[in-house]
Design a protein around this motif. Structure first.
Motif, PDB file in Angstrom:
ATOM      1  N   HIS A   1      11.565 -16.358 -38.521  1.00 10.02           N
ATOM      2  CA  HIS A   1      11.859 -15.724 -39.814  1.00 10.02           C
ATOM      3  C   HIS A   1      12.757 -14.512 -39.620  1.00 10.02           C
ATOM      4  CE1 HIS A   1      11.435 -14.719 -43.978  1.00 10.02           C
ATOM      5  NE2 HIS A   1      10.838 -13.573 -43.721  1.00 10.02           N
ATOM      6  N   ALA A   2      12.560 -13.775 -38.548  1.00 11.62           N
ATOM      7  CA  ALA A   2      13.415 -12.624 -38.249  1.00 11.62           C
ATOM      8  C   ALA A   2      14.869 -13.062 -38.105  1.00 11.62           C
ATOM      9  CB  ALA A   2      12.937 -11.935 -36.976  1.00 11.62           C
ATOM     10  N   GLY A   3      15.072 -14.202 -37.472  1.00 11.31           N
ATOM     11  CA  GLY A   3      16.422 -14.719 -37.305  1.00 11.31           C
ATOM     12  C   GLY A   3      17.100 -14.996 -38.637  1.00 11.31           C
ATOM     13  N   TYR A   4      16.360 -15.552 -39.576  1.00 13.91           N
ATOM     14  CA  TYR A   4      16.916 -15.832 -40.898  1.00 13.91           C
ATOM     15  C   TYR A   4      17.284 -14.535 -41.626  1.00 13.91           C
ATOM     16  CZ  TYR A   4      16.081 -20.874 -41.001  1.00 13.91           C
ATOM     17  OH  TYR A   4      16.155 -22.230 -40.766  1.00 13.91           O
ATOM     18  N   MET A   5      16.433 -13.529 -41.534  1.00 13.02           N
ATOM     19  CA  MET A   5      16.723 -12.263 -42.215  1.00 13.02           C
ATOM     20  C   MET A   5      17.953 -11.588 -41.632  1.00 13.02           C
ATOM     21  SD  MET A   5      13.105 -10.435 -43.180  1.00 13.02           S
ATOM     22  CE  MET A   5      12.450 -10.389 -41.509  1.00 13.02           C
ATOM     23  N   LEU A   6      18.057 -11.565 -40.309  1.00  8.28           N
ATOM     24  CA  LEU A   6      19.215 -10.947 -39.671  1.00  8.28           C
ATOM     25  C   LEU A   6      20.490 -11.716 -39.997  1.00  8.28           C
ATOM     26  CD1 LEU A   6      17.697 -10.105 -36.159  1.00  8.28           C
ATOM     27  CD2 LEU A   6      18.135  -8.530 -38.043  1.00  8.28           C
ATOM     28  N   ALA A   7      20.390 -13.037 -40.031  1.00  8.47           N
ATOM     29  CA  ALA A   7      21.553 -13.857 -40.351  1.00  8.47           C
ATOM     30  C   ALA A   7      22.032 -13.591 -41.770  1.00  8.47           C
ATOM     31  CB  ALA A   7      21.206 -15.336 -40.184  1.00  8.47           C
ATOM     32  N   MET A   8      21.093 -13.479 -42.716  1.00 15.92           N
ATOM     33  CA  MET A   8      21.486 -13.214 -44.086  1.00 15.92           C
ATOM     34  C   MET A   8      22.159 -11.856 -44.216  1.00 15.92           C
ATOM     35  SD  MET A   8      19.624 -12.661 -47.656  1.00 15.92           S
ATOM     36  CE  MET A   8      20.336 -11.035 -47.580  1.00 15.92           C
ATOM     37  N   ALA A   9      21.628 -10.865 -43.491  1.00 17.16           N
ATOM     38  CA  ALA A   9      22.219  -9.524 -43.534  1.00 17.16           C
ATOM     39  C   ALA A   9      23.636  -9.534 -42.969  1.00 17.16           C
ATOM     40  CB  ALA A   9      21.343  -8.557 -42.736  1.00 17.16           C
ATOM     41  N   LEU A  10      23.841 -10.254 -41.890  1.00 16.51           N
ATOM     42  CA  LEU A  10      25.169 -10.325 -41.274  1.00 16.51           C
ATOM     43  C   LEU A  10      26.160 -11.036 -42.194  1.00 16.51           C
ATOM     44  CD1 LEU A  10      24.090 -11.196 -37.626  1.00 16.51           C
ATOM     45  CD2 LEU A  10      25.243  -9.099 -38.355  1.00 16.51           C
ATOM     46  N   SER A  11      25.707 -12.087 -42.866  1.00 16.46           N
ATOM     47  CA  SER A  11      26.594 -12.802 -43.781  1.00 16.46           C
ATOM     48  C   SER A  11      26.928 -11.948 -45.004  1.00 16.46           C
ATOM     49  CB  SER A  11      25.959 -14.118 -44.224  1.00 16.46           C
ATOM     50  OG  SER A  11      24.795 -13.885 -45.003  1.00 16.46           O
ATOM     51  N   PHE A  12      25.986 -11.097 -45.392  1.00 18.69           N
ATOM     52  CA  PHE A  12      26.208 -10.172 -46.513  1.00 18.69           C
ATOM     53  C   PHE A  12      27.382  -9.246 -46.202  1.00 18.69           C
ATOM     54  CE2 PHE A  12      25.231  -6.689 -49.406  1.00 18.69           C
ATOM     55  CZ  PHE A  12      24.709  -7.337 -50.516  1.00 18.69           C
ATOM     56  N   ASN A  13      27.581  -9.010 -44.913  1.00 17.25           N
ATOM     57  CA  ASN A  13      28.640  -8.131 -44.440  1.00 17.25           C
ATOM     58  C   ASN A  13      30.018  -8.622 -44.876  1.00 17.25           C
ATOM     59  OD1 ASN A  13      29.580  -5.932 -42.991  1.00 17.25           O
ATOM     60  ND2 ASN A  13      29.777  -7.066 -41.097  1.00 17.25           N
ATOM     61  N   ALA A  14      30.161  -9.940 -45.018  1.00 21.51           N
ATOM     62  CA  ALA A  14      31.459 -10.509 -45.369  1.00 21.51           C
ATOM     63  C   ALA A  14      31.883 -10.168 -46.792  1.00 21.51           C
ATOM     64  CB  ALA A  14      31.414 -12.021 -45.184  1.00 21.51           C
ATOM     65  N   ALA A  15      30.933  -9.808 -47.638  1.00 20.10           N
ATOM     66  CA  ALA A  15      31.250  -9.520 -49.040  1.00 20.10           C
ATOM     67  C   ALA A  15      32.211  -8.341 -49.171  1.00 20.10           C
ATOM     68  CB  ALA A  15      29.970  -9.239 -49.814  1.00 20.10           C
ATOM     69  N   SER A  16      32.111  -7.390 -48.255  1.00 15.37           N
ATOM     70  CA  SER A  16      32.958  -6.201 -48.333  1.00 15.37           C
ATOM     71  C   SER A  16      34.438  -6.535 -48.187  1.00 15.37           C
ATOM     72  CB  SER A  16      32.548  -5.191 -47.254  1.00 15.37           C
ATOM     73  OG  SER A  16      32.675  -5.756 -45.963  1.00 15.37           O
ATOM     74  N   HIS A  17      34.732  -7.722 -47.639  1.00 12.70           N
ATOM     75  CA  HIS A  17      36.128  -8.122 -47.471  1.00 12.70           C
ATOM     76  C   HIS A  17      36.688  -8.779 -48.731  1.00 12.70           C
ATOM     77  CE1 HIS A  17      35.798  -7.227 -43.217  1.00 12.70           C
ATOM     78  NE2 HIS A  17      34.755  -8.033 -43.121  1.00 12.70           N
ATOM     79  N   PHE A  18      35.825  -9.139 -49.674  1.00 14.06           N
ATOM     80  CA  PHE A  18      36.267  -9.861 -50.858  1.00 14.06           C
ATOM     81  C   PHE A  18      36.076  -9.078 -52.151  1.00 14.06           C
ATOM     82  CE2 PHE A  18      35.462 -13.031 -47.646  1.00 14.06           C
ATOM     83  CZ  PHE A  18      36.494 -13.944 -47.821  1.00 14.06           C
ATOM     84  N   ILE A  19      35.109  -8.171 -52.171  1.00 15.91           N
ATOM     85  CA  ILE A  19      34.835  -7.402 -53.382  1.00 15.91           C
ATOM     86  C   ILE A  19      35.631  -6.098 -53.340  1.00 15.91           C
ATOM     87  CG2 ILE A  19      33.063  -6.270 -54.768  1.00 15.91           C
ATOM     88  CD1 ILE A  19      31.044  -8.222 -53.591  1.00 15.91           C
TER      89      ILE A  19
ATOM     90  N   SER B   1      20.898  -6.690 -52.266  1.00  7.56           N
ATOM     91  CA  SER B   1      20.534  -7.205 -50.939  1.00  7.56           C
ATOM     92  C   SER B   1      19.027  -7.319 -50.768  1.00  7.56           C
ATOM     93  CB  SER B   1      21.110  -6.288 -49.846  1.00  7.56           C
ATOM     94  OG  SER B   1      20.413  -5.054 -49.783  1.00  7.56           O
ATOM     95  N   GLN B   2      18.283  -6.377 -51.318  1.00  8.89           N
ATOM     96  CA  GLN B   2      16.835  -6.429 -51.198  1.00  8.89           C
ATOM     97  C   GLN B   2      16.249  -7.596 -51.991  1.00  8.89           C
ATOM     98  OE1 GLN B   2      15.235  -4.311 -48.916  1.00  8.89           O
ATOM     99  NE2 GLN B   2      17.436  -4.145 -48.580  1.00  8.89           N
TER     100      GLN B   2
END
Length: 299
Positions: A207-225, A168-169
């Motif tokens: 730019h803050a909006g983009y970072m928060l959006a990416m973090a939230l979308s990263f959240n979806a990975a836990s449902h597939f992995i 993620s980083q």
């Protein structure tokens, strides 16, 4: 007590809630003081004497980040004993705090490599503080998702959590580089980091909006992995592939939505030239909204 019993809350559960809440308050307090200790300043003086708004924003981001992480540590289920509950909550809480600090250090060295973030915040640079706070919150959202994805309390669990965190980083740095490239292309090769250092708050909000959006979308990975604590390479590959796919999908959707919702408005001109905070705030809201919708659909 009868009222709580009617709600199905036993004395054992209440005591566990007290344990979790006490540990959470202690860790939140520790985070506040760590903000000052990490840059060799007195946090009280910066917040209440010097009225350093930038330091306050940065501290707020750190405290909120830890609070988000702690919600991932609290499962809502009672442990086998009070000692196990206290140990588990403390372990996850401290591990989350350490990951937040590591994430901020990595972001400073890799994403904001052209500026000295701490010096600028101490000098009162609100733009850099907004980016710093948002990076901490984005990191926390990701850590929380990984904590909920992982199970048990073993060494393998922490390895799995750290693996997803590391990916993620890297993705946050990649996102920053992509945003910098687009900014440079529209501004005759100018540096986005230097613009932030110069105090362009609107640019920081977007730019803050983009970072928060990416973090939230990263959240979806836990449902597939599928969680497998011993599949070290598999976890890394899974999170890496899913993160790249989500970043590309999110970027396309955000661009499309902004063109539709903010049609006839020259976003680059308004945000980058005129420093229009209002437009930047709308852009930030749209980025987060798209990410929330995408995450909900994929869940």
């Amino acid at each position: 007590m009868t009222f709580f019993q009617d709600l199905g809350i036993t004395s054992e559960l209440m005591f566990i809630l007290v344990i979790d809440l006490t540990i959470a308050i202690v860790l939140l307090t520790l985070m506040r003081y760590l903000q000052g200790w990490s840059v060799n300043v007195n946090s009280r003086d910066e917040l209440a004497v010097k009225d350093n708004f930038a330091f306050g924003i940065s501290t707020a981001g750190a405290v909120m980040a830890l609070g988000i992480v702690l919600t991932g540590a609290i499962t809502g289920e009672a442990a086998s004993s009070y000692a196990v509950e206290a140990i588990g909550m403390t372990a996850y809480g401290l591990f989350g705090l350490i990951l937040i600090k590591i994430g901020r250090w990595f972001h400073d060295k890799m994403a904001l490599n052209e500026v000295c973030k701490n010096d600028l915040i101490i000098k009162g640079n609100v733009s850099i503080a907004i980016v710093d706070a948002s990076a901490a919150i984005a990191t926390a959202i990701i850590i929380r998702a990984v904590l909920l994805w992982a199970e048990d309390l073993t060494v393998n669990t922490f390895v799995a959590i750290f693996s997803a965190f590391a990916i993620s980083q890297v993705m946050l740095v990649l996102l920053t580089r992509l945003r910098e490239k687009r900014y440079a292309g529209r501004n005759q090769g100018a540096s986005m980091q230097q613009a932030l250092a110069a105090g362009q708050t609107a640019l920081a909000i977007r730019h803050a909006g983009y970072m928060l959006a990416m973090a939230l979308s990263f959240n979806a990975a836990s449902h597939f992995i599928i969680y497998n604590p011993e599949a070290y390479i598999g976890n890394l590959i899974g999170w890496s592939m899913f993160s790249i796919i989500m970043l590309a999908t999110l970027s396309l959707l955000i661009t499309l939505v902004k063109k539709l919702v903010l049609a006839t408005i020259n976003l680059a001109e308004e945000v980058e030239k005129q420093q229009n905070i209002g437009i930047a705030a709308v852009e930030m809201a749209l980025s987060v909204a798209v990410a929330l919708l995408l995450t909900a659909l994929m869940a």
